[in-house]
Scaffold this active site. Structure first.
Site: not given
Length: 344
Positions: A57, A158, A167, A204, A277, A280
């Protein structure tokens, strides 16, 4: 005053301004504004560029100058009535001498709300609700966070066609296609925070940044990288480098984790953690949307995408409303929402 058709055109223009690429992601909503002369001519327009910058504005009023006196201001969000990093828009509108304000979405932020009443008390004609659904959709996650007091959580996963994320020997690169993996960086770029569990961080060592086509850190505002859990994490892990902000939330309680992120002005969390996770958050009814990439592959064994989420019978299943299905590379992407939420 401008007629209803001119106000409608002006609101569509304000929405387009608000949706422009110049906005910096942060705690504030996207907002656009247009100043209409009594004959319906646009004499000023503007949009909010992010926290600490002038509100839409104010930008539009500055462009209009003296022409704002007696004009109609059309804005996508109810003008604020509080002083934060900038002053209240209601005061600027009254000082400019505008005759009428038309806004789309009512402000769900209890701190900033009340602008319509303040303008009306100052003698300004006020009308709200014009193209409100479109304006609300523009700030979907911000609106949710203001209404619920916590971030919106999108769980991204995924998996193979039989629901495996790795696997039996633990290998998981790559289940999804290159095209799907590239889209994940687009999802991160739209989130305020990317969340994983401490187990994923240790196993990871993910970077959790938005990356460009060459694999480097993209030159875009990076989301907050969040690790949830009590396990001690080494500062040498990649998520703690200086490529993006990072935070470890020392809890296993999803609600407590989201409360801490809300205190950091996080409105949208991309949940990228593993099966535990995710379970949860599902168990706590704190997953709001799902983006699921299904790879046309079968493994037959290995960890599933979702751990024990407390569902013992088919009647306990969390059924999503599907809002999109499309092919991405060799995979299929499914977008879903928890039915308790609006789909905009």
């Amino acid at each position: 005053m401008a007629d209803a058709a001119a106000e409608l055109r002006a609101m569509r223009r304000a929405l387009a301004l608000a949706a422009g690429p110049q906005f910096r992601r942060g705690p504030n909503p996207r907002v656009g504004a247009v100043v209409l002369a009594p004959d319906g001519e646009i004499v000023g327009e503007g949009h909010h560029r992010g926290a600490g910058t002038p509100h839409a504005e104010v930008v539009a009023l500055r462009q209009a100058g003296p022409a704002a006196a007696g004009a109609t201001v059309v804005v996508t969000l109810e003008p604020c009535a509080h002083t934060g990093r900038t002053g209240p828009c209601t005061a600027a509108l009254v000082a400019a001498g505008v005759a009428r304000v038309v806004y789309a979405q009512h402000d769900p932020n209890a701190v900033a709300a009340g602008g319509a009443a303040a303008l009306a008390a100052a003698g300004v004609d006020v009308e709200g609700g014009l193209l409100a659904p479109e304006a609300t959709a523009l700030n979907e996650y911000w609106t949710f966070a203001m209404q619920r007091g916590r971030p919106f959580v999108t769980w991204k996963s995924a998996a193979t066609l039989d629901g495996r994320v790795a696997a039996a020997d633990g290998t998981s690169r790559w289940i999804s296609s290159a095209e799907a993996r590239a889209e994940v960086h687009e999802l991160r770029a739209l989130a305020d925070a990317v969340m994983v569990g401490t187990g994923t961080v240790v196993a990871d060592d993910p970077h959790l940044t938005v990356r460009d086509d060459e694999g480097g850190v993209a030159d875009v505002p990076q989301p907050l990288r969040v690790a949830v859990g009590l396990r001690r994490l080494a500062p040498s892990l990649r998520m703690f480098d200086d490529a993006a902000p990072s935070l470890q939330v020392l809890t296993r309680d999803p609600g407590a984790a989201l409360a801490e992120l809300a205190a950091h002005d996080v409105h949208h969390v991309l949940l990228e953690g593993g099966p535990r996770l995710a379970a949860a958050f599902v168990r706590a009814a704190l997953v709001d949307g799902v983006v699921w990439y299904v790879a046309p592959a079968l493994l037959g064994a290995g960890p599933s995408a979702l751990g024990d989420a407390g569902m013992t019978g088919i009647g306990d299943a969390l059924r999503l409303q599907v809002i999109g299905v499309r092919q991405v590379g060799t995979d299929v992407r499914l977008d879903g929402r928890v039915p308790r939420l609006p789909t905009y």
